[in-house]
Design a protein around this motif. Sequence first.
Motif, short mmCIF file in Angstrom:
data_model
loop_
_atom_site.label_atom_id
_atom_site.label_comp_id
_atom_site.label_asym_id
_atom_site.label_seq_id
_atom_site.Cartn_x
_atom_site.Cartn_y
_atom_site.Cartn_z
N GLU A 36 0.86 -1.18 0.00
CA GLU A 36 0.00 0.00 0.00
C GLU A 36 0.90 1.23 0.00
N THR A 37 0.67 2.12 -0.96
CA THR A 37 1.42 3.38 -1.02
C THR A 37 0.45 4.51 -0.72
N TYR A 38 0.85 5.37 0.21
CA TYR A 38 0.02 6.49 0.65
C TYR A 38 0.48 7.76 -0.04
N VAL A 39 -0.43 8.38 -0.78
CA VAL A 39 -0.13 9.55 -1.58
C VAL A 39 0.28 10.74 -0.72
N ASP A 41 2.32 11.22 1.71
CA ASP A 41 3.77 11.43 1.90
C ASP A 41 4.64 10.41 1.17
N GLY A 42 4.04 9.50 0.43
CA GLY A 42 4.78 8.54 -0.36
C GLY A 42 5.30 7.33 0.38
N HIS A 43 4.97 7.19 1.68
CA HIS A 43 5.46 5.99 2.38
C HIS A 43 4.65 4.77 1.92
N THR A 44 5.28 3.61 2.04
CA THR A 44 4.66 2.38 1.57
C THR A 44 4.80 1.29 2.63
N ASP A 45 3.72 0.54 2.83
CA ASP A 45 3.73 -0.65 3.67
C ASP A 45 3.81 -1.86 2.74
N TYR A 46 4.85 -2.67 2.92
CA TYR A 46 5.07 -3.87 2.11
C TYR A 46 4.77 -5.10 2.96
N TYR A 47 4.05 -6.05 2.36
CA TYR A 47 3.65 -7.25 3.08
C TYR A 47 4.20 -8.49 2.38
N GLY A 48 4.56 -9.48 3.20
CA GLY A 48 5.00 -10.77 2.70
C GLY A 48 4.19 -11.86 3.38
N ASP A 50 3.28 -14.91 6.11
CA ASP A 50 3.33 -15.09 7.57
C ASP A 50 3.30 -13.77 8.35
N GLY A 51 2.56 -12.79 7.83
CA GLY A 51 2.39 -11.52 8.53
C GLY A 51 3.59 -10.59 8.47
N TYR A 52 4.55 -10.89 7.62
CA TYR A 52 5.74 -10.03 7.49
C TYR A 52 5.34 -8.68 6.91
N LYS A 53 5.85 -7.59 7.51
CA LYS A 53 5.53 -6.24 7.04
C LYS A 53 6.72 -5.32 7.33
N ILE A 54 7.05 -4.49 6.35
CA ILE A 54 8.02 -3.43 6.56
C ILE A 54 7.45 -2.15 5.95
N THR A 55 7.88 -1.02 6.48
CA THR A 55 7.36 0.27 6.04
C THR A 55 8.51 1.17 5.64
N SER A 56 8.36 1.81 4.48
CA SER A 56 9.38 2.74 4.02
C SER A 56 9.17 4.10 4.68
N LEU A 57 10.18 4.90 4.62
CA LEU A 57 10.08 6.28 5.10
C LEU A 57 9.30 7.12 4.10
N PRO A 58 8.75 8.26 4.55
CA PRO A 58 8.10 9.17 3.59
C PRO A 58 9.08 9.60 2.51
N LYS A 59 8.56 9.85 1.31
CA LYS A 59 9.41 10.24 0.18
C LYS A 59 9.43 11.74 -0.08
N LYS A 102 -4.59 6.51 -1.61
CA LYS A 102 -3.58 5.47 -1.67
C LYS A 102 -3.85 4.57 -2.86
N TRP A 103 -2.83 3.77 -3.16
CA TRP A 103 -3.03 2.67 -4.09
C TRP A 103 -2.44 1.42 -3.48
N THR A 104 -3.03 0.30 -3.86
CA THR A 104 -2.56 -0.99 -3.39
C THR A 104 -2.19 -1.84 -4.59
N VAL A 105 -1.16 -2.64 -4.41
CA VAL A 105 -0.74 -3.56 -5.46
C VAL A 105 -0.78 -4.97 -4.89
N CYS A 106 -1.50 -5.84 -5.56
CA CYS A 106 -1.54 -7.25 -5.21
C CYS A 106 -0.65 -7.97 -6.21
N ALA A 107 0.52 -8.41 -5.76
CA ALA A 107 1.49 -9.06 -6.64
C ALA A 107 0.97 -10.40 -7.15
#
Length: 128
Positions: A36-39, A41-48, A50-59, A102-107
């Motif tokens: 999920e990318t939030y318009v 500030d440009g930060h993104t939550d990435y999911y993998g 087993d509940g794995y998640k990391i978040t980028s800093l604002p862009k 926001k936009w979401t991408v389902c890989a």
Amino acid sequence: MFTLEQIKEAHSQVKSGADFPAYVRKIKTLGVTYYETYVSDGHTDYYGTDGYKITSLPKYDVLNIAERAKDIQFKKDLKAHQEGKTDYFMFCDDASKSGIEKWTVCAEEMTCTYYDKAANKILVEKIP
């Protein structure tokens, strides 16, 4: 699991919206299942798995998101971006003015879905 550095490396190959499909395919191979990318500030939550998640800093500095979605204008701006006519920040700025939160991408499904502030789906696109 994937790291922000790996995602950053994959994203460094993206020069315009035309490069987006290759980017999604690349991060999918890293193990990203969804993001999920939030318009605002440009930060993104990435999911993998087993509940794995990391978040980028604002862009970039915070953008105000318009209260009402302007779907026709957004679709024009998105098309221009996909044709390589705008850079990432310009696209995000245009999206904010069109009320895209926001936009979401389902890989897995290779789809990109754009939402307004009320969580309404404004557009769902199949990623080639």
